[in-house]
Write a protein that holds these residues in place. Structure first.
Motif, short mmCIF file in Angstrom:
data_model
loop_
_atom_site.label_atom_id
_atom_site.label_comp_id
_atom_site.label_asym_id
_atom_site.label_seq_id
_atom_site.Cartn_x
_atom_site.Cartn_y
_atom_site.Cartn_z
N TYR A 35 0.86 -1.18 0.00
CA TYR A 35 0.00 0.00 0.00
C TYR A 35 0.90 1.24 0.00
O TYR A 35 2.06 1.18 0.41
N GLN A 37 0.84 5.36 1.33
CA GLN A 37 0.12 6.32 2.15
C GLN A 37 0.74 7.70 2.00
O GLN A 37 1.90 7.92 2.35
N LEU A 39 0.61 11.88 2.88
CA LEU A 39 0.41 12.65 4.10
C LEU A 39 -1.07 12.98 4.31
O LEU A 39 -1.73 13.51 3.42
N VAL A 89 4.75 7.21 2.22
CA VAL A 89 5.13 6.05 3.03
C VAL A 89 4.61 4.81 2.34
O VAL A 89 3.41 4.73 2.01
N LEU A 91 3.76 0.99 2.61
CA LEU A 91 3.43 0.03 3.65
C LEU A 91 3.27 -1.37 3.06
O LEU A 91 2.73 -1.53 1.96
N GLY A 105 3.41 -3.65 8.39
CA GLY A 105 4.73 -3.30 8.86
C GLY A 105 4.80 -1.82 9.17
O GLY A 105 3.82 -1.09 9.02
N PRO A 106 5.99 -1.35 9.59
CA PRO A 106 6.14 0.05 9.99
C PRO A 106 6.23 1.02 8.81
O PRO A 106 6.09 2.23 9.00
N ARG A 109 9.50 5.30 4.50
CA ARG A 109 9.22 6.67 4.05
C ARG A 109 10.16 6.99 2.90
O ARG A 109 11.37 7.03 3.07
#
Lengths: 113, 111
Positions: A35, A37, A39, A89, A91, A105-106, A109
């Protein structure tokens, strides 16, 4: 147990460069998702693997984006000729066969200068 | 990721109060719904999920309610704590297996 891990945690690159982002899913999870993401937004689907094959790549924005999962475990998201608009980011999530829940997961970036 | 939650709807509650976060979904064919919590700089963390054949499911301090008639989902958090401060996302899934995320709501808990 260990969760989904992603490397690097941060990546800064210049416009036009090539980048690779890595995802290690939870051990035994056969389904893997990428995915993106931006801001202030929710994650947006890119691609889904069932085992080694891409079951659904309908979210990849264009042919600069490509992902592989050659052995059905680790996956790499590859972005060619990066553009500033690719900054986000990224993901990764994995899911156990027969289950519904995707575990994330974290993220990595990515900043394209 | 970092700074998740800029320009998002915000719910401010006092510590110890109950919180209700609402979500409207779009696809009447969706059969699975899930809530995630996302703290700044981290990935989404699973909270609770529900299938479309149910209208309520409870976890530890959390309850999800599903109203398929009006395509509405809510997350209730009992006795909200400072550690609950985060951005909360609902997501829906139909038979395509990918999650479609909502806009997100920032929850702020003050003492």
């Amino acid at each position: 147990g260990a969760g989904v891990s992603q490397t690097p945690s941060n990546k800064v690159t210049e416009k036009g460069k090539y980048v690779e982002l890595r995802c290690d899913p939870i051990s035994g999870h056969t389904a893997l998702y990428w995915y993106r993401q931006s801001l202030g937004q929710g994650p947006e689907f890119l691609i889904y693997f069932q085992g080694t094959g891409a079951a659904d790549d309908s979210g990849l924005p264009n042919d600069r984006f490509f992902a592989v999962r050659p052995e059905g475990s680790v996956s790499t998201l590859k972005i060619q000729r990066t553009e500033r608009g690719d900054s986000a980011v990224y993901l990764c999530a994995s899911r156990l066969a027969g289950g519904d829940t995707q575990y994330f997961g974290p993220g990595t970036r990515l900043t394209v200068l | 990721g970092e700074n998740v939650g800029l320009h998002l709807p915000t719910l401010s509650v006092q510590e110890g109060d109950n919180s209700i976060i609402n979500c409207a979904y779009s696809n009447s064919a969706s059969d699975y719904f899930i809530w995630y919590k996302q703290e700044s700089g981290k990935g989404p963390q699973f909270i609770i999920d529900i299938r479309s054949n149910m209208d309520k499911r409870q976890g530890q301090r959390v309850t999800v309610l599903l109203n398929k008639t009006v395509k509405h989902l809510s997350l209730q958090i009992a006795a909200t704590q400072p550690g609950d401060s985060a951005v909360y996302f609902c997501a829906e899934k139909d038979n395509t297996d990918k999650l479609i995320f909502g806009t997100g709501t920032r929850l702020q808990v003050f003492p």
